[in-house]
Design an enzyme around this catalytic site. Structure first.
Site, PDB file in Angstrom:
ATOM      1  CB  THR A 102      -0.950  -0.004   1.213  1.00  0.00           C
ATOM      2  OG1 THR A 102      -1.840  -1.110   1.106  1.00  0.00           O
ATOM      3  CG2 THR A 102      -1.744   1.279   1.289  1.00  0.00           C
ATOM      4  CB  SER A 141      -7.429  -2.486  -4.505  1.00  0.00           C
ATOM      5  OG  SER A 141      -6.806  -3.007  -3.338  1.00  0.00           O
ATOM      6  CB  THR A 142      -2.504  -1.749  -2.597  1.00  0.00           C
ATOM      7  OG1 THR A 142      -2.403  -0.347  -2.328  1.00  0.00           O
ATOM      8  CG2 THR A 142      -1.132  -2.394  -2.460  1.00  0.00           C
ATOM      9  CG  ASN A 143      -5.141  -5.742  -1.787  1.00  0.00           C
ATOM     10  OD1 ASN A 143      -4.113  -5.216  -1.352  1.00  0.00           O
ATOM     11  ND2 ASN A 143      -6.218  -5.924  -1.041  1.00  0.00           N
ATOM     12  CB  THR A 188      33.014 -40.495 -10.880  1.00  0.00           C
ATOM     13  OG1 THR A 188      33.859 -41.629 -10.706  1.00  0.00           O
ATOM     14  CG2 THR A 188      32.581 -40.408 -12.338  1.00  0.00           C
ATOM     15  CB  SER A 319      47.852 -12.701  -3.195  1.00  0.00           C
ATOM     16  OG  SER A 319      48.400 -12.627  -1.892  1.00  0.00           O
ATOM     17  CB  SER A 320      47.497  -7.855  -0.398  1.00  0.00           C
ATOM     18  OG  SER A 320      47.245  -8.699   0.716  1.00  0.00           O
ATOM     19  CE  LYS A 325      46.772 -17.889  -4.059  1.00  0.00           C
ATOM     20  NZ  LYS A 325      45.353 -17.608  -4.262  1.00  0.00           N
TER      21      LYS A 325
END
Length: 474
Positions: A102, A141-143, A188, A319-320, A325
């Site tokens: 609403t 209506s909102t509905n 597998t 990577s830092s 990497k």
């Protein structure tokens, strides 16, 4: 213009910014629902504008404003602006809200009424001239407005998702065509199994995504049925019969979508299982993405101490602290989007299951999760296609090395030497470190040419084999 204006509702009077397009109902919603910090999805706002335009066009044909054509023109113009995305900045209520939507509906009604007033040269808040309720919410209506707009918005985003799914499927199919000559080890339960060709891997992914395309087509069928015209509970209370029969036609013409009015408007107003079904099909796509991305990460692991059968595009430093990497950031990001989409499905399912009697009050949560999922999956498909699948390469040399060293090749010899002798070769290879090729030559009398034929791309791609009279078929 005064810096403020006063508006009144059933709960009293409040001061609002004088030049704002939203009104007192929106103000109360802003105070009551500071939940997600996010307004309605832009596609939902546009869809609400389109639904309002369809209603206004129908009311205009019914002669509701026959004595005031200027008002009709201003209302229609305001609705067209919202449908085109031009008034979205004024739809400010939180996406999560009580009242079954609403607050969203009233926010839209107020914005459209005030925009129409501006177009008429009147002051905002002059609701005696253009009313959010008596004009913009006329016969609605909102509905019926909110769930109809949700379906329209979902169909818009679904079309974008379908485009991205098709592109992803085609990307896997292009990779399939490139790598039919490369034999690799199939696994597998994380253990070496048999030989396969690399194209089969990509073909399997393409087929899974193809099923998702079919599922999305089914989503269209489910979302196209709307309850517009049903007003509060689906009985069409306070709406003329002609309006009920014409308003969906207007909406279909405006959107170009194959919309249809529900045969049972009461049922369509209270039940939300259609959204659960659609979300479930989207969840299936998310599950496929998660599985595929997991495979890509494993097959691309390394580059030195992993499987390293695939070389994924190098997108950014990983990577830092570890020089050189590079991480599989695209599959990782897409995996997170898929996980969130699966979580959205759980929330949406709870919301739809929690409806009561003639209405589901939790449609705002359905809207937020469904539309976010459609966005997430479309964006995920897009980056997976452009930033990963299109640029990945199969390391043919690495695959050949693993095939040469793997006992998985022994299964290809079973049609010739039988299961027990093949098992003996596998055990001997594990015990002595000798290759299957060497053992097949010395212990089973299979020369190199025959071994290559049995383990080559043509053999491992073939669907089964045609036994000769001298071959064992156990």
């Amino acid at each position: 213009m005064s810096p403020t204006r006063t508006e009144t509702d059933a709960l009293g009077s409040r001061q609002l910014p004088g030049d704002g397009l939203w009104g007192i109902h929106t103000l109360r919603a802003l105070e009551n629902f500071p939940l997600s910090g996010r307004p309605l999805h832009p596609a939902l706002i546009r869809a609400l504008g389109t639904v309002k335009l369809a209603a206004a066009q129908t009311n205009d044909r019914l002669g509701i404003w026959r004595d005031d054509p200027a008002k009709a023109d201003a209302i229609l113009a305001a609705c067209r602006e919202m449908a085109a995305g031009q008034l979205g900045q004024w739809v400010v209520v939180d996406g999560l809200q009580g009242g079954a939507g609403t607050s969203a509906n009233m926010n839209v009604n107020e914005v459209l009424a005030n925009r129409a007033l501006v177009l008429l040269g009147c002051a905002q808040g002059d609701y005696g001239r253009v009313s959010p309720l008596d004009d913009l919410n006329r016969h609605q209506s909102t509905n019926d407005v909110f769930p109809t707009a949700l379906r329209v918005a979902a169909l818009e985003l679904l079309a974008r998702l379908e485009h991205k799914v098709v592109a992803l499927q085609e990307a896997f199919q292009r990779q399939e065509q490139r790598w039919a000559h490369v034999v690799k080890v199939a696994r597998t339960e994380w253990q070496d199994a048999v030989l396969i060709t690399a194209d089969r891997t990509f073909a399997a992914y393409a087929e899974a995504i193809n099923r998702d395309r079919w599922r999305l087509a089914k989503c269209h069928e489910r979302l196209r049925v709307v309850n517009l015209g049903g007003t509060a509970v689906g009985t069409g209370l306070a709406a003329p019969r002609r309006y009920i029969f014409e308003v969906t036609e207007s909406l279909r013409e405006l959107t170009g979508l194959g919309l249809a009015r529900a045969e049972n408007l009461v049922e369509a107003t209270q039940n939300a299982d259609v959204f659960v079904e659609v979300s479930g099909m989207l969840k299936a796509h998310a599950a496929n993405l998660l599985k595929i991305c997991s495979d890509l990460r494993v097959l691309g692991s390394g580059p030195d101490a992993g499987l390293a059968e695939l070389r994924l595009p190098r997108r950014q430093a990983g990577s830092s602290i570890m020089p050189g990497k590079v991480n599989p950031v695209i599959p990782e990001a897409v995996s997170q989007a898929a996980m969130l989409a699966i979580g959205h499905d759980a929330a949406l399912t709870l919301a739809c299951a929690s409806g009561s009697l003639e209405l589901n009050p939790f449609l705002p949560l359905v809207a937020q999760t469904l539309l976010d999922t459609l966005d997430l999956l479309a964006n995920a498909d897009d980056i997976l296609c452009r930033h990963c699948v299109d640029g990945l390469e199969v390391d043919a040399a690495r695959c050949a090395q693993q095939v040469a060293n793997a006992t998985a090749a022994v299964t290809a010899l079973v049609p010739v030497i039988g299961h027990e002798r093949a098992a003996d070769l596998a055990a001997a290879a594990a015990r002595t470190g000798r290759s299957i090729r060497e053992l097949a030559r010395t212990e089973a009398g299979i020369d190199d040419d025959q071994f290559d034929r049995l383990t080559g791309a043509a053999a491992v791609c073939r669907l089964g084999f045609t036994p000769s009279p001298s071959q064992h078929t156990s």
